[in-house]
Design an enzyme around this catalytic site. Structure first.
Site, PDB file in Angstrom:
ATOM      1  N   SER A 266      71.652 -33.052 -78.440  1.00  0.00           N
ATOM      2  CA  SER A 266      70.888 -34.162 -78.990  1.00  0.00           C
ATOM      3  C   SER A 266      69.512 -34.233 -78.333  1.00  0.00           C
ATOM      4  O   SER A 266      68.754 -33.266 -78.376  1.00  0.00           O
ATOM      5  CB  SER A 266      71.683 -35.457 -78.818  1.00  0.00           C
ATOM      6  OG  SER A 266      71.159 -36.502 -79.585  1.00  0.00           O
ATOM      7  N   ASP A 324      75.472 -33.530 -89.670  1.00  0.00           N
ATOM      8  CA  ASP A 324      74.927 -34.286 -88.544  1.00  0.00           C
ATOM      9  C   ASP A 324      73.522 -34.782 -88.883  1.00  0.00           C
ATOM     10  O   ASP A 324      72.587 -33.983 -88.984  1.00  0.00           O
ATOM     11  CB  ASP A 324      74.896 -33.391 -87.302  1.00  0.00           C
ATOM     12  CG  ASP A 324      74.433 -34.126 -86.058  1.00  0.00           C
ATOM     13  OD1 ASP A 324      73.966 -35.279 -86.171  1.00  0.00           O
ATOM     14  OD2 ASP A 324      74.528 -33.533 -84.959  1.00  0.00           O
ATOM     15  N   HIS A 371      78.291 -35.871 -84.783  1.00  0.00           N
ATOM     16  CA  HIS A 371      77.258 -35.553 -83.797  1.00  0.00           C
ATOM     17  C   HIS A 371      77.831 -35.327 -82.404  1.00  0.00           C
ATOM     18  O   HIS A 371      77.106 -34.957 -81.494  1.00  0.00           O
ATOM     19  CB  HIS A 371      76.228 -36.690 -83.754  1.00  0.00           C
ATOM     20  CG  HIS A 371      75.061 -36.432 -82.850  1.00  0.00           C
ATOM     21  ND1 HIS A 371      74.202 -35.367 -83.025  1.00  0.00           N
ATOM     22  CD2 HIS A 371      74.613 -37.096 -81.746  1.00  0.00           C
ATOM     23  CE1 HIS A 371      73.273 -35.388 -82.082  1.00  0.00           C
ATOM     24  NE2 HIS A 371      73.506 -36.414 -81.292  1.00  0.00           N
TER      25      HIS A 371
END
Length: 435
Positions: A266, A324, A371
């Site tokens: 991320s 995602d 995610h």
């Protein structure tokens, strides 16, 4: 035929494996671009020779992206590559396991453990790496209604480690690893929402104002919090440049093959790519190839940033879940797909860097899992790219803990920045057809 400079410098036979390295050389012929195999050493593709070549030590340069992973991703990822990428994902996961979310702890929002025992404490004592430094980052942003202790302060963001002698023999080189976690603190959430592009200007001798990156990521990378009692003085950037350059000089000076691997999930993926670009811009990749393994990473910069990364030989493998939404940000509308149509704004269009390794996972009723890093690792460890039968038993675990933490920080009142983020995310999820 002449090999590209970075590839030619990198494509020597990897030590320790006795295998043969092949890279892809691009040659222009009559205006057309032809891709050819450049054979660095004779290759025996049968029997024991093939078995030797298809070990990490025998093909580590390919795994690190010397040939831009040509032929290693389709129809399914090469098993050696898949195993290595999953391994780096687990080393990123160690950041989450070691991060202290207990407000009563003196190490609150920092690492729970000393660096000598961190990997062992999170169940990765056999990972084959020694942590040499912790890295701290501070976003130069203020968060509405949040107390100063969690706004704009330096927090533990990851670590630098180097492979042990035993692991280096298995890998075929000495690996310098930089591992970054994703977004946790409110200041980091706010930085993620700062989607304006800003000139990076990381090399004072060649500032390149056309090379622009997301301002929030740049703030996290370059801002310093001198009050941080764990990190000491200096920005995330300064800490990394000192430690990585020290390790590369120490081991390459001793005649070893060395690689620099930056891995993140991320927001950590964005920091990994920014760091890789910075290291290459300053010339460190002449001594060691620089590779990024990104998990669920967002876009980081514009087309000029991508072009410069390509020119410098930065290799990035983006592991993405096709469901995602974070991988579609920033630049939902201004991106590489629309740059040709929206020409007046092409310099403001975000563009992904590197090669994509797409995965496919979606679970109704558990949107957070699309995610979650545990999901990514589970898919890589599975038999193929599609959703395994028992994918991610702990799927959503990391993100659930983070969201629980954010929820607890809200107290009795709603936070404007948090509400805005959730509204933006909800709208994007609907746009992408996830619900």
């Amino acid at each position: 035929m002449t090999l590209p400079r970075q590839c030619a410098a990198a494509c020597r036979t990897g030590g320790g494996g006795g295998g043969v390295v092949r890279c892809r050389a691009v040659a222009a012929a009559g205006g057309a671009v032809a891709v050819r195999d450049a054979v660095v050493a004779p290759v025996a593709r049968r029997g024991a020779a093939r078995k030797t070549a298809e070990t990490v030590a025998g093909m580590w340069r390919e795994v690190q992206g010397c040939g831009d992973w040509e032929g290693m991703l389709e129809p399914a990822p090469h098993p050696v590559l898949r195993g290595e990428v999953a391994r780096y994902g687990e080393l990123v996961g160690a950041c989450y396991k070691a991060f202290d979310l207990d407000p009563a702890s003196r190490r609150y929002l920092n690492c729970k453990y000393g660096r000598e025992r961190m990997l062992e404490e999170v169940g990765m004592g056999g990972a084959g790496y020694e942590v040499t430094r912790y890295i701290y980052a501070a976003a130069d942003v203020s968060v509405p209604t949040m107390e100063p202790s969690t706004s704009g302060r330096g927090r533990w963001i990851g670590y630098v480690a180097v492979s042990t002698d035993e692991m280096s023999r298995r890998l075929g080189r000495r690996d310098v690893l930089v591992s970054f976690r994703g977004t946790v603190t409110p200041a980091e959430w706010m930085a993620n929402l700062m989607s304006s592009l800003e000139a990076a200007r990381l090399d004072p001798c060649d500032p390149r104002p056309d090379v622009k990156v997301e301002s929030g990521f740049l703030s996290l990378y370059t801002s310093a919090d001198k009050t941080c009692r764990f990190g000491g003085a200096g920005s995330c950037r300064e800490q990394l440049l000192r430690e990585v350059s020290r390790l590369v000089a120490a081991y390459s000076g001793g005649g070893e093959d060395v690689s620099v691997t930056l891995a993140g999930h991320s927001m950590g993926s964005a920091l990994a790519l920014l760091s890789a670009y910075d290291l290459a811009e300053l010339g460190l990749n002449r001594a060691a190839p620089v590779t990024v393994f990104s998990f669920g990473g967002p876009r980081v910069g514009n087309a000029a940033f991508k072009a410069r990364c390509d020119e410098l030989g930065v290799k990035a493998l983006r592991v993405t879940n096709v469901h995602d939404p974070i991988t579609k940000l920033p630049g939902v509308f201004l991106n590489e797909a629309t740059a040709g149509v929206l020409r007046p704004w092409r310099h403001s269009c975000y563009t992904h860097v590197g090669v994509e390794l797409p995965l496919d996972f979606f679970k109704v009723g558990d949107l957070a899992s699309v995610h979650d890093l545990a999901t990514y690792i589970s898919l890589l460890r599975g038999a193929d790219k599609k959703q395994p039968a028992a994918a991610a038993a702990d799927a959503g675990g990391v993100l659930a803990k983070v969201m629980d933490f954010v929820g607890r920080r809200r107290g009795g009142g709603a936070l404007p920045w948090h509400d805005a983020a959730m509204i933006q995310m909800g709208g994007l999820v609907q746009t992408l057809g996830l619900i």
